[in-house]
Design an enzyme around this catalytic site. Structure first.
Site, PDB file in Angstrom:
ATOM      1  N   GLY A 226      39.536  36.227  33.915  1.00  0.00           N
ATOM      2  CA  GLY A 226      40.131  37.170  32.972  1.00  0.00           C
ATOM      3  C   GLY A 226      41.291  37.897  33.621  1.00  0.00           C
ATOM      4  O   GLY A 226      41.974  37.339  34.477  1.00  0.00           O
ATOM      5  N   SER A 227      41.471  39.146  33.226  1.00  0.00           N
ATOM      6  CA  SER A 227      42.662  39.875  33.661  1.00  0.00           C
ATOM      7  C   SER A 227      42.462  40.529  35.032  1.00  0.00           C
ATOM      8  O   SER A 227      41.335  40.793  35.464  1.00  0.00           O
ATOM      9  CB  SER A 227      43.002  40.943  32.624  1.00  0.00           C
ATOM     10  OG  SER A 227      41.929  41.855  32.520  1.00  0.00           O
ATOM     11  N   VAL A 230      40.534  44.028  34.731  1.00  0.00           N
ATOM     12  CA  VAL A 230      39.062  43.937  34.628  1.00  0.00           C
ATOM     13  C   VAL A 230      38.487  43.381  35.935  1.00  0.00           C
ATOM     14  O   VAL A 230      37.421  43.805  36.387  1.00  0.00           O
ATOM     15  CB  VAL A 230      38.641  43.098  33.398  1.00  0.00           C
ATOM     16  CG1 VAL A 230      37.132  42.896  33.365  1.00  0.00           C
ATOM     17  CG2 VAL A 230      39.103  43.766  32.106  1.00  0.00           C
ATOM     18  N   GLY A 231      39.222  42.484  36.578  1.00  0.00           N
ATOM     19  CA  GLY A 231      38.792  41.950  37.868  1.00  0.00           C
ATOM     20  C   GLY A 231      38.563  43.062  38.884  1.00  0.00           C
ATOM     21  O   GLY A 231      37.583  43.051  39.642  1.00  0.00           O
ATOM     22  N   GLU A 248      38.862  34.872  38.958  1.00  0.00           N
ATOM     23  CA  GLU A 248      40.081  34.093  38.678  1.00  0.00           C
ATOM     24  C   GLU A 248      40.874  34.914  37.670  1.00  0.00           C
ATOM     25  O   GLU A 248      40.418  35.128  36.547  1.00  0.00           O
ATOM     26  CB  GLU A 248      39.743  32.716  38.102  1.00  0.00           C
ATOM     27  CG  GLU A 248      39.119  31.763  39.108  1.00  0.00           C
ATOM     28  CD  GLU A 248      39.975  31.482  40.328  1.00  0.00           C
ATOM     29  OE1 GLU A 248      41.204  31.714  40.276  1.00  0.00           O
ATOM     30  OE2 GLU A 248      39.409  31.051  41.349  1.00  0.00           O
ATOM     31  N   CYS A 282      46.579  30.761  32.119  1.00  0.00           N
ATOM     32  CA  CYS A 282      46.777  31.446  33.400  1.00  0.00           C
ATOM     33  C   CYS A 282      47.726  30.638  34.276  1.00  0.00           C
ATOM     34  O   CYS A 282      48.297  31.168  35.225  1.00  0.00           O
ATOM     35  CB  CYS A 282      45.449  31.659  34.091  1.00  0.00           C
ATOM     36  SG  CYS A 282      44.466  30.178  34.179  1.00  0.00           S
TER      37      CYS A 282
HETATM   38  P1  NAP Z   1      40.076  40.246  29.946  1.00  0.00           P
HETATM   39  O1  NAP Z   1      40.438  41.303  29.018  1.00  0.00           O
HETATM   40  O2  NAP Z   1      39.996  40.570  31.392  1.00  0.00           O
HETATM   41  O3  NAP Z   1      38.667  39.704  29.446  1.00  0.00           O
HETATM   42  C1  NAP Z   1      37.959  38.695  30.103  1.00  0.00           C
HETATM   43  C2  NAP Z   1      36.484  38.880  29.844  1.00  0.00           C
HETATM   44  O4  NAP Z   1      36.052  40.074  30.478  1.00  0.00           O
HETATM   45  C3  NAP Z   1      36.143  39.022  28.368  1.00  0.00           C
HETATM   46  O5  NAP Z   1      34.898  38.407  28.135  1.00  0.00           O
HETATM   47  C4  NAP Z   1      36.043  40.518  28.212  1.00  0.00           C
HETATM   48  O6  NAP Z   1      35.294  40.941  27.105  1.00  0.00           O
HETATM   49  C5  NAP Z   1      35.391  40.894  29.517  1.00  0.00           C
HETATM   50  N1  NAP Z   1      35.526  42.300  29.908  1.00  0.00           N
HETATM   51  C6  NAP Z   1      36.474  43.189  29.532  1.00  0.00           C
HETATM   52  N2  NAP Z   1      36.235  44.396  30.109  1.00  0.00           N
HETATM   53  C7  NAP Z   1      35.108  44.251  30.869  1.00  0.00           C
HETATM   54  C8  NAP Z   1      34.360  45.129  31.686  1.00  0.00           C
HETATM   55  N3  NAP Z   1      34.700  46.396  31.874  1.00  0.00           N
HETATM   56  N4  NAP Z   1      33.269  44.647  32.308  1.00  0.00           N
HETATM   57  C9  NAP Z   1      32.899  43.363  32.154  1.00  0.00           C
HETATM   58  N5  NAP Z   1      33.560  42.490  31.375  1.00  0.00           N
HETATM   59  C10 NAP Z   1      34.660  42.925  30.742  1.00  0.00           C
HETATM   60  O7  NAP Z   1      40.997  38.974  29.828  1.00  0.00           O
HETATM   61  P2  NAP Z   1      41.382  38.186  28.498  1.00  0.00           P
HETATM   62  O8  NAP Z   1      42.407  38.992  27.814  1.00  0.00           O
HETATM   63  O9  NAP Z   1      40.186  37.786  27.762  1.00  0.00           O
HETATM   64  O10 NAP Z   1      41.992  36.860  29.119  1.00  0.00           O
HETATM   65  C11 NAP Z   1      43.307  36.769  29.536  1.00  0.00           C
HETATM   66  C12 NAP Z   1      43.402  36.881  31.053  1.00  0.00           C
HETATM   67  O11 NAP Z   1      42.606  35.897  31.694  1.00  0.00           O
HETATM   68  C13 NAP Z   1      44.803  36.641  31.565  1.00  0.00           C
HETATM   69  O12 NAP Z   1      45.147  37.598  32.528  1.00  0.00           O
HETATM   70  C14 NAP Z   1      44.723  35.256  32.200  1.00  0.00           C
HETATM   71  O13 NAP Z   1      45.664  34.971  33.164  1.00  0.00           O
HETATM   72  C15 NAP Z   1      43.354  35.243  32.726  1.00  0.00           C
HETATM   73  N6  NAP Z   1      42.880  33.878  32.920  1.00  0.00           N
HETATM   74  C16 NAP Z   1      42.785  33.403  34.189  1.00  0.00           C
HETATM   75  C17 NAP Z   1      42.357  32.103  34.428  1.00  0.00           C
HETATM   76  C18 NAP Z   1      42.226  31.609  35.831  1.00  0.00           C
HETATM   77  O14 NAP Z   1      41.499  30.658  36.050  1.00  0.00           O
HETATM   78  N7  NAP Z   1      42.872  32.194  36.815  1.00  0.00           N
HETATM   79  C19 NAP Z   1      42.020  31.289  33.347  1.00  0.00           C
HETATM   80  C20 NAP Z   1      42.137  31.788  32.051  1.00  0.00           C
HETATM   81  C21 NAP Z   1      42.558  33.104  31.869  1.00  0.00           C
HETATM   82  P3  NAP Z   1      35.942  41.208  25.647  1.00  0.00           P
HETATM   83  O15 NAP Z   1      37.284  40.618  25.628  1.00  0.00           O
HETATM   84  O16 NAP Z   1      34.983  40.543  24.749  1.00  0.00           O
HETATM   85  O17 NAP Z   1      35.941  42.683  25.449  1.00  0.00           O
END
Ligand code: NAP
Ligand code: MG
Length: 483
Positions: A226-227, A230-231, A248, A282
Site C-alpha cells: 500500500g502507501s 500507512v506503511g 511494499e 506501483c
Molecule cells: P493504502 O491507502 O495504504 O491502503 C492499503 C491497504 O491498507 C488498504 O487495505 C487500506 O484499507 C489499509 N489501511 C489503510 N490505513 C490503515 C491503517 N491505519 N492500518 C492498517 N491498514 C490500513 O494504499 P492504497 O491507496 O490502497 O494503494 C495504493 C498504494 O499502494 C500506492 O502507494 C501504491 O504504490 C502502493 N502499491 C505498492 C505495490 C508494491 O508492490 N510496491 C503494489 C501495489 C500498490 P482501506 O483502503 O480499505 O481503508
C-alpha cells in the site's frame, strides 16, 4: 436490496451491523453488492480461533497442503474469465487486465504448491564431538495480510499462497474499495479441506479494522502492500509488539530513453508503463527521462501513442484505459494536473475529466512536457494516468536523475548499448531493473521488491518469500555412543 456479502470469521460467514456499497467506477449507478464491515470483537474471535487451526495445519502432511494450494490455484485459473470480470467491474481496469490478474493470482498458488515440497533445511556437525546440528524453518504462526485495491487479487495471492504453503494461518484485511475480489477468493478457500479456522476475511476500513489488526499483539507477522504513509504506521505499530513486518509501498519509477534507443521499443514501453492499469501501478513509469538528441522525435511519437488510448468502461470491448478507481483518486489526480501547470509543465495532452456514456471516474491520459526532477509532480507518487518527460544531456545525467528520488521500486533503460545497459543495471538504485522493457510487468517465480521508501523487510515472491513466512530453528542433537 442487494445481497450482503459477509466476513469469514472463525470458519463461519458472519453477519455485521455495518456494510458498505461496492460501486463500479466505470458506472456509479452499478452497485456490485454490499460488503459487511468486521468489528473489533470479530477480529478478536477469529484470531483466537486461528491459533489452534494453525497448529493443525502445521502438522498436516506436505502432500495434503500441496494439494490444497493446487486446488485453489486451478480453480482461480479455470474461473479467471468470471472472476476477472468481477475484478474489472469493481476496480476499473479493462476486462482483459482483470482476467490476466486472476489467472496470474492462480499461478501464485500453484507455484507455492510446488514450494511446499521444497522446504528442505540444512545440517552441520557441531564443534562438540558426537553432536549434530539441524537447521530448519518453522511457520511464523498468525500472519496478517493487508492488501491494496489496485491489484486486489494478485497482491493478496502473492502473500496468502506462501503464508499457507509455509504452514501459517492468515487473517486478511483487503482494501475496502475492492471487497468483491476478496470475497470471491475467500469463498474458494472456504471450500478447501483445511482446518476450519485457518483462514479469515475481515473486510472494513483501514483506519478501523486495519489499525486493530496491525496493533494486535497476537499477530506474528504482517505483510502489507500500500502507501508509504500507512506503511510507516504499520512499522511503528509492529515495533511496539516486535511483530515481524514486510512493506511494499509506493514509488516514482523512471524510464531512461537513451539517444540510441529503438523508438519501436521505447514508445510501447513508455506508453504501456505509464498508462497501463490507468497509471495505478506501483511500477508505473511516471518519469520519462529522455536524451536531448532523441527528445523531439520521442515526444512526437509519445504524443500520438497517448492520444490513441481508448478510454472507456472497463467491460466494454476495445477499452484500453478504464476509469480511475475512486472519486477521491480522480480529484487527487486533477489537483496534480493543476499543480503540474503551476510548476511550469506543458500539458501536451490529457489530464482532464471525461464525461462518457456512463457516469464514472474517467480521465484522459496526460503527457507532461518540459519537466524537471525537482517539481513535486516528479517527486510525489501521483498514481494517475500521467507521466512527465524530463530532458537530459547525457547518460550520466540520466542515471543521476533516475536515482534522484526518495523511492526505489523499478527503473528502466531503453538503449542498444550493452555497456550502458550493464552499467545501468548495476547502478540503478532500485529493487527491479528493466532493460528495453516497461518498468511495469514482473514474473511470479522470482523476487519482487524495492529500496529506499518503496520497501521494507525481506523480498516477496519466488523462493525468497520463505524468509518472511518462516522462522529459523537450530537444534543440537547428542546421540551418545551406540556401543
Ligand atoms: P493504502 O491507502 O495504504 O491502503 C492499503 C491497504 O491498507 C488498504 O487495505 C487500506 O484499507 C489499509 N489501511 C489503510 N490505513 C490503515 C491503517 N491505519 N492500518 C492498517 N491498514 C490500513 O494504499 P492504497 O491507496 O490502497 O494503494 C495504493 C498504494 O499502494 C500506492 O502507494 C501504491 O504504490 C502502493 N502499491 C505498492 C505495490 C508494491 O508492490 N510496491 C503494489 C501495489 C500498490 P482501506 O483502503 O480499505 O481503508
Ligand atoms: Mg468498488
Amino acid at each position: 436490496m442487494s445481497e450482503i456479502y459477509r466476513n469469514f470469521i472463525a470458519g463461519e460467514w458472519a453477519t455485521s451491523n455495518n456494510a458498505i456499497d461496492n460501486i463500479n467506477p466505470s458506472d456509479i449507478s452499478d452497485v456490485i453488492g454490499q460488503y459487511a464491515q468486521a468489528s473489533a470483537a470479530q477480529l478478536q474471535e477469529t484470531i483466537e480461533a486461528a491459533k489452534q487451526a494453525q497448529k493443525e495445519w502445521q502438522a498436516t502432511s506436505l502432500e495434503k497442503r500441496q494439494a490444497v494450494l493446487n486446488k485453489i490455484g486451478e480453480e482461480m485459473m479455470a474461473r479467471s474469465a468470471e472472476l476477472g470480470e468481477l475484478l474489472a467491474r469493481e476496480e476499473g481496469k479493462p476486462r482483459a487486465e482483470g482476467v490476466g490478474e486472476v489467472y496470474r493470482a492462480g499461478q501464485f498458488f500453484t507455484y507455492y504448491a510446488a514450494e511446499v515440497l521444497r522446504q528442505i533445511g540444512e545440517n552441520a556437525d557441531s564443534v562438540r564431538d558426537g553432536v549434530e546440528v539441524d537447521i530448519r524453518r518453522e511457520p511464523m504462526g498468525l500472519v496478517g495480510v493487508i492488501s491494496p485495491w489496485n491489484f486486489p487479487t494478485a497482491t493478496a495471492s502473492w502473500k496468502i499462497a506462501p503464508a499457507l504453503a509455509y504452514g501459517n494461518a492468515v487473517i486478511w484485511k483487503p482494501a475496502n474499495l475492492t471487497p468483491a475480489s476478496a470475497w470471491a477468493l475467500t469463498e474458494i478457500i472456504s471450500r478447501q479441506d483445511i482446518p476450519k479456522r485457518l483462514f479469515s476475511l475481515v473486510m472494513g476500513s483501514g483506519a478501523e479494522i486495519g489499525q486493530n489488526l496491525i496493533e494486535h499483539p497476537e499477530i506474528n507477522a504482517i505483510s502489507f502492500t500500500g502507501s508509504y504513509q500507512v506503511g510507516k504506521t504499520i512499522a511503528r505499530a509492529s515495533a511496539e509488539n516486535f511483530t515481524k513486518f514486510q512493506l511494499e509501498l509506493g514509488s516514482k519509477n523512471a524510464l531512461l530513453v537513451m539517444d540510441d534507443a529503438d523508438l519501436d521499443i521505447a514508445i510501447p514501453a513508455a506508453a504501456g508503463g505509464a498508462f497501463g492499469g490507468t497509471g495505478q501501478k506501483c511500477t508505473a513509469s511516471s518519469r520519462l527521462i529522455v536524451h536531448e538528441s532523441i527528445h523531439d522525435q520521442f515526444v512526437e511519437r509519445m504524443l500520438e501513442a497517448t492520444k490513441a488510448f481508448k478510454v472507456g468502461h472497463a467491460l466494454t470491448e476495445g477499452t484500453q484505459l478504464g476509469p480511475v478507481a475512486s472519486e477521491a483518486q480522480l480529484n487527487a489526480n486533477l489537483d496534480y494536473m493543476k499543480l503540474a501547470a503551476e510548476e511550469g509543465c506543458e500539458i501536451a495532452y490529457g489530464g482532464e475529466r471525461l464525461n462518457l456514456e456512463h457516469d464514472g471516474f474517467y480521465m484522459s491520459p496526460a503527457l507532461l512536457l518540459g519537466g524537471n526532477n525537482q517539481m513535486r509532480v516528479n517527486r510525489e507518487e501521483m498514481f494517475a494516468p500521467a507521466t512527465c518527460v524530463i530532458k537530459v544531456g547525457s547518460y550520466e545525467e540520466g542515471l543521476a536523475t533516475v536515482n534522484d528520488t526518495d523511492y526505489g521500486l523499478t527503473a528502466g533503460i531503453i538503449t542498444q548499448s550493452l555497456a550502458k545497459a550493464t552499467h545501468f543495471r548495476r547502478h540503478a538504485e532500485t529493487g527491479c531493473v528493466m532493460v528495453n522493457l516497461p518498468t511495469a510487468g514482473t514474473d511470479y517465480h522470482v523476487p519482487f521488491g524495492g529500496r529506499k521508501n518503496s520497501s521494507y523487510g525481506s523480498r516477496e515472491q519466488g523462493k525468497y518469500a520463505e524468509e518472511f513466512y518462516t522462522q529459523v530453528k537450530t537444534s543440537y542433537i547428542f546421540s551418545g555412543s551406540p556401543f
